[in-house]
Motif scaffolding. Structure first.
Motif, mmCIF file in Angstrom:
data_model
loop_
_atom_site.group_PDB
_atom_site.id
_atom_site.type_symbol
_atom_site.label_atom_id
_atom_site.label_comp_id
_atom_site.label_asym_id
_atom_site.label_seq_id
_atom_site.Cartn_x
_atom_site.Cartn_y
_atom_site.Cartn_z
ATOM 1 N N TRP A 105 -18.650 0.078 28.746
ATOM 2 C CA TRP A 105 -19.215 -0.289 27.122
ATOM 3 C C TRP A 105 -18.966 0.933 26.341
ATOM 4 O O TRP A 105 -19.539 0.659 25.146
ATOM 5 N N SER A 106 -18.732 2.060 26.892
ATOM 6 C CA SER A 106 -18.656 3.228 25.744
ATOM 7 C C SER A 106 -17.787 2.839 24.729
ATOM 8 O O SER A 106 -16.491 2.323 24.854
ATOM 9 N N ALA A 107 -18.238 3.545 23.584
ATOM 10 C CA ALA A 107 -17.387 3.141 22.286
ATOM 11 C C ALA A 107 -17.005 1.873 22.246
ATOM 12 O O ALA A 107 -15.887 1.580 21.781
ATOM 13 N N PHE A 108 -17.862 1.015 22.570
ATOM 14 C CA PHE A 108 -17.738 -0.730 22.251
ATOM 15 C C PHE A 108 -16.579 -0.825 23.275
ATOM 16 O O PHE A 108 -16.092 -2.034 22.844
ATOM 17 N N GLY A 109 -16.551 -0.326 24.336
ATOM 18 C CA GLY A 109 -15.212 -0.857 25.195
ATOM 19 C C GLY A 109 -13.859 -0.402 24.894
ATOM 20 O O GLY A 109 -12.849 -0.996 25.134
ATOM 21 N N ALA A 110 -13.603 0.712 24.023
ATOM 22 C CA ALA A 110 -12.657 1.421 23.596
ATOM 23 C C ALA A 110 -11.556 1.477 24.661
ATOM 24 O O ALA A 110 -10.396 1.013 24.382
ATOM 25 N N GLY A 111 -11.968 1.976 25.601
ATOM 26 C CA GLY A 111 -11.069 2.073 27.176
ATOM 27 C C GLY A 111 -10.400 1.006 27.555
ATOM 28 O O GLY A 111 -9.780 1.017 28.430
ATOM 29 N N TYR A 112 -10.998 -0.191 27.115
ATOM 30 C CA TYR A 112 -10.599 -1.465 27.628
ATOM 31 C C TYR A 112 -10.144 -2.288 26.459
ATOM 32 O O TYR A 112 -10.129 -3.642 26.218
ATOM 33 N N LEU A 113 -9.516 -1.569 25.395
ATOM 34 C CA LEU A 113 -9.113 -2.271 23.981
ATOM 35 C C LEU A 113 -10.100 -3.094 23.223
ATOM 36 O O LEU A 113 -9.902 -4.093 22.836
ATOM 37 N N PHE A 114 -11.395 -2.839 23.287
ATOM 38 C CA PHE A 114 -12.442 -3.368 22.956
ATOM 39 C C PHE A 114 -12.744 -4.899 23.488
ATOM 40 O O PHE A 114 -13.483 -5.536 22.875
ATOM 41 N N VAL A 115 -12.116 -5.243 24.481
ATOM 42 C CA VAL A 115 -12.449 -6.417 25.115
ATOM 43 C C VAL A 115 -13.938 -6.452 25.309
ATOM 44 O O VAL A 115 -14.233 -7.658 25.178
ATOM 45 N N PRO A 116 -14.530 -5.666 25.772
ATOM 46 C CA PRO A 116 -15.988 -5.727 26.233
ATOM 47 C C PRO A 116 -16.837 -6.096 24.810
ATOM 48 O O PRO A 116 -17.884 -6.571 25.138
#
Length: 137
Positions: A105-116
């Motif tokens: 959830w860091s940076a609103f899920g930036a590492g997961y293309l904001f999917v989270p």
């Protein structure tokens, strides 16, 4: 009896469930690896990722299952997910020292293309639409 089009597993619900399942697998696998190999580096971050994985698993199962109880479980899990991603996302940007390693959830899920960030919003909208559809019958 509820028609197929008003259940959580019909139409767009299938795609939503598939995305939740992928996120459950990704978050859980990543956190287990991090906890097993480098837990001392950032225990809070890795435990938060594990918690996210559990939330995704619960949401996936709740969206698949039918009945009022599972509907409530889905809503609770997805609201928890939204609060988590907003809280951790904000804190990770405001005070990066709190999270020396990224969480799901860091940076609103930036590492997961904001999917989270998008997923709980879409999940709650879908659950609301299913509820409205069932109440109109």
């Amino acid at each position: 009896m509820t028609s197929k089009s008003s259940t959580t597993t019909a139409g767009v619900g299938r795609v939503l469930i598939a995305v939740y399942a992928v996120m459950a697998l990704a978050a859980t696998a990543r956190s287990l690896f991090q906890i097993a190999t480098k837990f001392d580096d950032a225990p809070i971050a890795y435990l938060l990722s594990a918690a996210a994985g559990v939330v995704y698993i619960v949401a996936t199962v709740a969206l698949i299952r039918s009945g009022q109880r599972w509907y409530r479980v889905a809503v609770i899990a997805i609201v928890f997910e939204l609060v988590g991603v907003l809280t951790v996302g904000t804190l990770s940007l405001v005070d990066a020292v709190l999270f020396p390693a990224d969480t799901v959830w860091s940076a609103f899920g930036a590492g997961y293309l904001f999917v989270p960030l998008a997923l709980p919003i879409l999940g709650l909208v879908w659950l609301y639409r299913v509820r409205i559809s069932q109440e109109s019958r």
